[in-house]
Scaffold this motif. Sequence first.
Motif, PDB file in Angstrom:
ATOM      1  N   LEU A 159       0.826  -1.207   0.000  1.00 49.99           N
ATOM      2  CA  LEU A 159       0.000   0.000   0.000  1.00 49.99           C
ATOM      3  C   LEU A 159       0.860   1.257   0.000  1.00 49.99           C
ATOM      4  CD1 LEU A 159      -2.731  -1.042   2.623  1.00 49.99           C
ATOM      5  CD2 LEU A 159      -2.974  -0.949   0.133  1.00 49.99           C
ATOM      6  N   LEU A 160       1.959   1.224   0.758  1.00 51.14           N
ATOM      7  CA  LEU A 160       2.831   2.395   0.830  1.00 51.14           C
ATOM      8  C   LEU A 160       3.460   2.702  -0.522  1.00 51.14           C
ATOM      9  CD1 LEU A 160       4.195   4.558   2.605  1.00 51.14           C
ATOM     10  CD2 LEU A 160       6.035   2.909   3.019  1.00 51.14           C
ATOM     11  N   THR A 161       3.972   1.687  -1.197  1.00 52.05           N
ATOM     12  CA  THR A 161       4.595   1.928  -2.503  1.00 52.05           C
ATOM     13  C   THR A 161       3.576   2.421  -3.522  1.00 52.05           C
ATOM     14  OG1 THR A 161       4.340  -0.428  -3.033  1.00 52.05           O
ATOM     15  CG2 THR A 161       6.449   0.261  -2.131  1.00 52.05           C
ATOM     16  N   ALA A 162       2.357   1.925  -3.433  1.00 52.60           N
ATOM     17  CA  ALA A 162       1.314   2.401  -4.346  1.00 52.60           C
ATOM     18  C   ALA A 162       1.032   3.883  -4.117  1.00 52.60           C
ATOM     19  CB  ALA A 162       0.044   1.578  -4.168  1.00 52.60           C
ATOM     20  N   GLU A 163       0.968   4.276  -2.845  1.00 53.37           N
ATOM     21  CA  GLU A 163       0.745   5.685  -2.512  1.00 53.37           C
ATOM     22  C   GLU A 163       1.915   6.554  -2.995  1.00 53.37           C
ATOM     23  OE1 GLU A 163      -1.794   7.219  -1.144  1.00 53.37           O
ATOM     24  OE2 GLU A 163      -3.038   5.603  -0.356  1.00 53.37           O
ATOM     25  N   LEU A 164       3.131   6.085  -2.792  1.00 53.65           N
ATOM     26  CA  LEU A 164       4.304   6.863  -3.190  1.00 53.65           C
ATOM     27  C   LEU A 164       4.364   7.036  -4.704  1.00 53.65           C
ATOM     28  CD1 LEU A 164       7.015   5.347  -0.810  1.00 53.65           C
ATOM     29  CD2 LEU A 164       5.918   7.581  -0.606  1.00 53.65           C
ATOM     30  N   ARG A 165       4.019   5.997  -5.424  1.00 51.71           N
ATOM     31  CA  ARG A 165       4.030   6.090  -6.882  1.00 51.71           C
ATOM     32  C   ARG A 165       2.936   7.014  -7.407  1.00 51.71           C
ATOM     33  NH1 ARG A 165       5.663  -0.167  -7.820  1.00 51.71           N
ATOM     34  NH2 ARG A 165       7.895   0.205  -8.170  1.00 51.71           N
TER      35      ARG A 165
END
Length: 224
Positions: free
Chosen positions: A55-61
């Motif tokens: 979820l964090l990487t999706a938000e960062l991208r």
Amino acid sequence: MIVSAGAVFGWLVAGAGGAAALGLAAATVGVLLRSHRGSAARLAASADLVAALGLLTAELRAGVHPAVAAERVAGDATPAVGEVFESIAGAARLSGDVPGALRRAAGGAPALAEALGRIAAAWQLAEQHGIGLADVLDALRRDLDHRVKATRRLAAALAGARATSVVLAVLPLIGLLLGQAVGAAPMRVLAGTVAGQLLLVAGSGLMCAGLAWSARIVGKAAAP
């Protein structure tokens, strides 16, 4: 509690030798159960952390600031993982030391300590060399996910070995019951003679040692 209950029951059934034998058996079972629950908890916590990292990487991208992204993930995560991401959000919001916050969080979450240490190192690497944070964390997430899945597959494959060790450990008890059933009265010897009491304690010790040794072998094989 379980040790005391086992010792009392053993005393009622077979005197002092029975108390020592059943107390030892109960202690061994308790230790093995705690170890199994601890391993299961660590695996579940690692799986939760993998999901949160996704979820964090999706938000960062998507261009979200790390502090906001971590705060959003913390709201959807399990309590243990949520606390970790709250600490990330707090440090990132103040442009502070996120790797340091992760390492401090690892001290309060033993089940996640190794994974959090790796996340801290990855975050620090991205900051120092200007690498995309989302890409670094996603690569780490894939590695952690692979480890979790491999550990689960291995645990399933070793379930038969664990069951076999338990069956072998209880075979002497089955032998005692069969002896009583056919009138050989083994409990009379074990409970009523000094030699029987000594044999009862020695047999229980050997059974517990066999269980512990089997658990050690299986545990080494299951270690990631």
